[in-house]
Design an enzyme around this catalytic site. Structure first.
Site: not given
Ligand code: ADP
Length: 483
Positions: A154, A253, A461
């Site tokens: 994505n 994530e 992150e």
């Protein structure tokens, strides 16, 4: 081969070599279904070779002063930035997002390279006041070692740079497996890193259509000391289990189910703008997309009407054509998932007030949609929609809103809209989420920590925290000081 793909490599990148293979897989343009390029379909043995290369490159790269590594990263940043237009076109071609969003992602992705080039120089240890006259205590930070990264489709550039940049800045070497849908951006980034002077083996890109086989190599190999993964919770859990035997550090994530709360005291224009930005960006295919829009009774109808108005202004069509704000979804499966969620909601009493169908632009285009009368039991607010559909749930009290918002195994992003500062603060503290946008629908950037709680993942992150993920703390005790 597609014109824009011709400007960049379509071979894999291991140990500074561009690797071709007889076996390939097709990368297609989701807007048209046309093949963009064929890239090597590598397997477990190639993954081992990439880890070998990263292991060999580690001693020299990790021994360099951070300032020298930063110089390479800064050149890489400059080259990526200079190539923005070509990279953005490549991204739109393989991923589908509107060109304007692709350009923004190149800037966003590059910003991690710049940020971590700088942060790498600040991997400070500590001196700790002693407890004994004969001893002194201090800590130093050292790179973890070889890192493996598995990335989603994505955000084909940013999800890679926010792993690779901190890894390289801190002195680690890395092997990346991009998503099979979007390997071309990863390969383009590697080419620019090579041009920037990155030594062979420091960054390796393994393209494959067999993610489980390559992923298993990364997890099983004891030389790989860290795995950083962005993707679904389902796959994240597999990788978490697979990494147990070698006790790897993990950054995960994973999926989200972001609530977006609109209180009666919200500025409705701000709330609608925030919901639009959070919901329809990347055609709703981001892990921080508002998945459940919880609206207080007093403004529910007005908010829904304003959202429908705004949605009606979104152009739907190929990302390469200017003026389109919503591009195709990534695959036919993604369309089926969205259709299933919408039809289940409707069968349980929800009502589609905008969209709710495939758009005329093509089979992978779904019309930006608004569904009202959604209740908390419907799958559309329990599962990640990953499509341009806003599901509106009504609530009455602040306590109910918090209860609804937290009633999920996920905890990535949350949003709230209120002009009451006390309420905004109170609710932000109570939401189970790694990130909260207050009167704001877009909050990601390179200087802040991105990540989730609960089943949305581990670690952060970006920000100063993003560097720590690639560093180990070593405590050193100096004895016999008074000898
Ligand atoms: P999405 O639904 O966004 O495609 P996935 O979790 O399936 O999410 O994919 C994210 C990344 O994980 C991709 O690079 C994909 O190829 C990879 N992947 C999928 N399954 C596995 C697996 N079993 N082991 C390792 N990587 C995997």
């Amino acid at each position: 081969m597609n014109m824009i793909a011709k400007k960049f490599p379509t071979a894999a990148f291991i140990d500074g070599e561009w690797i071709n293979s007889v076996k390939t897989f097709s990368v297609t343009d989701p807007a048209t279904g046309a093949e963009v390029a064929a890239v090597p379909d590598l397997g477990a043995e190639d993954a081992v070779r990439a880890v070998d290369a990263a292991s060999r490159a580690l001693p020299l790269w990790s021994a360099k002063p951070a300032k020298e590594r930063a110089a390479v990263l800064k050149r890489w940043f400059d080259l990526v930035t200079a190539e923005t237009e070509n990279l953005a076109q490549l991204m739109t071609t393989e991923q589908g997002k509107p060109l304007a969003e692709a350009r923004a992602e190149i800037a966003y992705g590059a910003s991690f390279i710049e940020w971590f080039a700088e942060e790498g120089k600040r991997a400070y240890g500590r001196t700790i006041p002693t407890t004994m006259a004969s001893k002194r205590y201090l800590t130093i930070k050292q790179p973890i070692g070889v890192v493996a990264a598995i990335a989603p489709w994505n955000f084909p550039v940013a999800m890679i740079t926010r792993k690779v940049a901190p890894a390289l800045a801190s002195g680690c070497t890395i092997v990346v497996k991009p998503a099979a849908e979007t390997p071309l951006c990863a390969l383009a980034l590697a080419k620019l890193a090579e041009d920037a002077g990155l030594p062979p083996g420091v960054l390796n890109i393994v393209t494959t259509d067999d993610a489980p086989a390559v992923g298993k190599v990364f997890c099983d190999d004891s030389r790989v000391r860290k795995l950083s993964f962005t993707g679904s919770t389902e796959v994240g859990k597999i990788l978490y289990r697979q990494c147990a035997d070698t006790v790897k550090k993990l950054t995960l994530e994973l999926g989200g189910n972001a609530p977006l709360l609109v209180f009666d005291d919200a500025d409705l224009d701000v709330a609608v703008a925030g919901a639009m930005a959070s919901k329809y960006r990347n055609a709703g295919q981001t892990c921080v997309c508002a998945n459940r829009i919880l609206v207080q009774s007093g403004v529910y109808d007005r908010f829904a009407a304003a959202l429908v108005d705004a949605v009606g202004k979104l152009g739907v069509g190929p990302g390469m054509e200017p003026g389109n704000a919503v591009g195709p979804l990534i695959s036919a499966e993604a369309i089926v998932k969205v259709e299933t969620l919408v039809s289940e909601a409707v069968s349980k009493g929800a009502k589609v007030v905008a969209g709710g169908e495939i758009a005329p632009a093509g089979p992978l285009f779904y019309s930006p949609s608004v569904v009202v009368g959604v209740t908390p039991d419907m799958s559309i607010v329990r599962e990640e929609i990953f499509g341009p559909v806003a599901a509106l749930v009504r609530f009455n009290t602040e306590a109910e809103a918090i209860q609804l918002a937290n009633d999920t195994p996920f905890g990535l992003a949350a949003y709230l809209f209120s002009r009451d500062l006390s309420r905004a603060w109170r609710v932000a503290e109570k939401l189970d989420a790694g990130m909260v946008g207050v009167n704001e629908g877009i909050f990601s950037n390179e200087v802040v920590p991105f990540g989730g709680v609960k089943e949305s993942g581990l670690g952060r992150e970006g920000g100063a925290e993003g560097l720590e993920e690639y560093l180990e703390v070593k405590y050193i005790c100096l004895g016999a000081i008074d000898a």
